[in-house]
Design an enzyme around this catalytic site. Structure first.
Site, PDB file in Angstrom:
ATOM      1  N   ARG A   1       0.832  -1.200   0.000  1.00 57.87           N
ATOM      2  CA  ARG A   1       0.000   0.000   0.000  1.00 57.87           C
ATOM      3  C   ARG A   1       0.867   1.251   0.000  1.00 57.87           C
ATOM      4  O   ARG A   1       0.513   2.266  -0.599  1.00 57.87           O
ATOM      5  CB  ARG A   1      -0.941  -0.022   1.207  1.00 57.87           C
ATOM      6  CG  ARG A   1      -1.954  -1.160   1.156  1.00 57.87           C
ATOM      7  CD  ARG A   1      -2.788  -1.222   2.433  1.00 57.87           C
ATOM      8  NE  ARG A   1      -3.779  -2.304   2.406  1.00 57.87           N
ATOM      9  CZ  ARG A   1      -3.548  -3.528   2.839  1.00 57.87           C
ATOM     10  NH1 ARG A   1      -2.356  -3.844   3.333  1.00 57.87           N
ATOM     11  NH2 ARG A   1      -4.496  -4.443   2.796  1.00 57.87           N
TER      12      ARG A   1
ATOM     13  N   ASN B   1      -5.545   4.019  -0.681  1.00 62.39           N
ATOM     14  CA  ASN B   1      -4.328   3.606   0.027  1.00 62.39           C
ATOM     15  C   ASN B   1      -3.094   4.390  -0.406  1.00 62.39           C
ATOM     16  O   ASN B   1      -3.022   4.851  -1.539  1.00 62.39           O
ATOM     17  CB  ASN B   1      -4.091   2.110  -0.204  1.00 62.39           C
ATOM     18  CG  ASN B   1      -4.990   1.252   0.666  1.00 62.39           C
ATOM     19  OD1 ASN B   1      -5.147   1.516   1.845  1.00 62.39           O
ATOM     20  ND2 ASN B   1      -5.587   0.234   0.078  1.00 62.39           N
TER      21      ASN B   1
ATOM     22  N   ARG C   1     -12.320  -9.105   8.533  1.00 65.05           N
ATOM     23  CA  ARG C   1     -11.654 -10.325   8.055  1.00 65.05           C
ATOM     24  C   ARG C   1     -11.235 -11.209   9.235  1.00 65.05           C
ATOM     25  O   ARG C   1     -11.397 -12.434   9.207  1.00 65.05           O
ATOM     26  CB  ARG C   1     -10.425  -9.949   7.223  1.00 65.05           C
ATOM     27  CG  ARG C   1     -10.743  -9.367   5.863  1.00 65.05           C
ATOM     28  CD  ARG C   1      -9.523  -8.715   5.232  1.00 65.05           C
ATOM     29  NE  ARG C   1      -9.799  -8.240   3.878  1.00 65.05           N
ATOM     30  CZ  ARG C   1      -9.091  -7.307   3.251  1.00 65.05           C
ATOM     31  NH1 ARG C   1      -8.055  -6.726   3.869  1.00 65.05           N
ATOM     32  NH2 ARG C   1      -9.409  -6.944   2.020  1.00 65.05           N
TER      33      ARG C   1
ATOM     34  N   HIS D   1      -3.408   0.304   8.504  1.00 57.57           N
ATOM     35  CA  HIS D   1      -4.059  -0.614   7.566  1.00 57.57           C
ATOM     36  C   HIS D   1      -2.973  -1.022   6.578  1.00 57.57           C
ATOM     37  O   HIS D   1      -2.779  -0.409   5.541  1.00 57.57           O
ATOM     38  CB  HIS D   1      -5.214   0.085   6.843  1.00 57.57           C
ATOM     39  CG  HIS D   1      -5.799  -0.731   5.716  1.00 57.57           C
ATOM     40  ND1 HIS D   1      -6.267  -2.006   5.892  1.00 57.57           N
ATOM     41  CD2 HIS D   1      -5.968  -0.439   4.397  1.00 57.57           C
ATOM     42  CE1 HIS D   1      -6.715  -2.470   4.731  1.00 57.57           C
ATOM     43  NE2 HIS D   1      -6.536  -1.544   3.810  1.00 57.57           N
TER      44      HIS D   1
END
Length: 330
Positions: free
Chosen positions: A105, A137, A168, A192
């Protein structure tokens, strides 16, 4: 992330303020268009505006979505421009360079910060009141950039952050134990991205720690299997991108869950990215459980982490801070 929270409801009753709910989505790519579809199905908004440099693509998405409206909810979807940000409840930014197989990312940062500067310049011409929800991102760095470039109050600049990672993680733990994922309380916090961490010290099922749940339910407590759940969570985007080229459904559901908490004034606790500081590292955006309501996102609790989790969060926050400094926004 609160267990038992859903985007969709069978309750068709809408508040009197429904007609004033306008959501602008900047970016008609996979994430943007899927977010528009998910939002349409949710019935949360009266208007969904799609903005993209590729107007033909954005118009096609709007046409297609409008054909779904009679089968779902009375929502108007249309191709717009930045003037439509006026009176918007929220502006969702999904535009940017997509992550390709083998890319992290953070590899996207240079290209996407340039795109963001142009987008935010236009958005802020027409609104100073909307909530800005960032999905592009690297989301933590771009959330911070959005805050700095717009001057908006911190609570009204939100990154999707680890809401998808938490989902998730809960899914995988639920799968391991044969449970509905919404019965699992387990958060992913920090970046993230590659430095994110699982908060094992607070993970629970039915109010019990995972170890206690296993003991009470006469289920084997398998630490290695749980660690595999986290590993799979962290690598999920890479695995999906390798197979189908992009991630969109989970991310879109996460974005609409955030919008639902805002529109419904829920005061829901969700793991999203926002302005914060940790261990004297300085201002940075990263994910922690934050209270979301009509005014935006608010940090109301301090993390009581284990020593190992604390050290990992420090490193995660430092990695985001380093990326922020690399683009001169510290």
């Amino acid at each position: 992330m609160t267990a038992g929270s859903k985007v969709f409801s069978n309750d068709s009753v809408r508040s009197s303020s429904f007609k004033s709910i306008k959501i602008v989505i900047v970016g008609a790519g996979n994430v943007g268009s899927t977010t528009a579809f998910t939002l349409l199905l949710s019935g949360l908004a009266a208007e969904i505006v799609i903005i993209d440099l590729n107007k033909k693509k954005a118009e096609g998405e709007a046409m297609d979505l409008n054909h779904a409206a009679p089968l779902s909810h009375e929502t108007r979807v249309y191709l717009g421009d930045y003037k439509d940000c006026k009176d918007a409840t929220a502006v969702v930014i999904t535009a940017g360079k997509n992550q390709k197989p083998g890319e992290t990312r953070m590899d996207l940062l240079k290209a996407n910060i340039s795109i963001f500067k142009e987008i935010l310049r236009e958005v802020t011409k027409y609104t100073k009141d909307a909530i800005l929800l960032v999905a592009t991102n690297p989301v933590d760095v771009l959330t911070y950039a959005t805050l700095k470039l717009t001057g908006f109050p911190a609570e009204r600049v939100i990154g999707s952050g680890t809401i998808i990672d938490t989902a998730r993680f809960q899914y995988l733990i639920g799968k391991l134990y044969g449970l509905d994922p919404q019965s699992v309380n387990a958060d992913i916090i920090g970046e993230h991205g590659d430095s994110e961490l699982a908060v094992w010290s607070h993970a629970s099922i039915a109010g019990l720690s995972l170890a206690d749940f296993c003991e009470e339910s006469e289920t084997k407590y398998d630490e290695q299997a749980l660690n595999e759940c986290f590993k799979e969570t962290k690598n999920a985007a890479y695995d999906i991108i390798q197979r189908k080229g992009s991630t969109e459904y989970g991310v879109a559901a996460g974005l609409v869950r955030i919008l639902a908490a805002i529109i419904r004034d829920e005061n829901a606790l969700l793991t999203v990215s926002g302005l914060d500081s940790y261990s004297n590292i300085g201002d940075v955006c990263f994910s922690m459980p934050r209270k979301l309501n009509k005014d935006g996102a608010h940090r109301i609790i301090n993390a009581k982490l284990s020593k190992d989790e604390d050290a990992k969060l420090v490193e995660s926050v430092k990695s985001i801070k380093h990326a922020i400094e690399s683009i001169g926004l510290n």
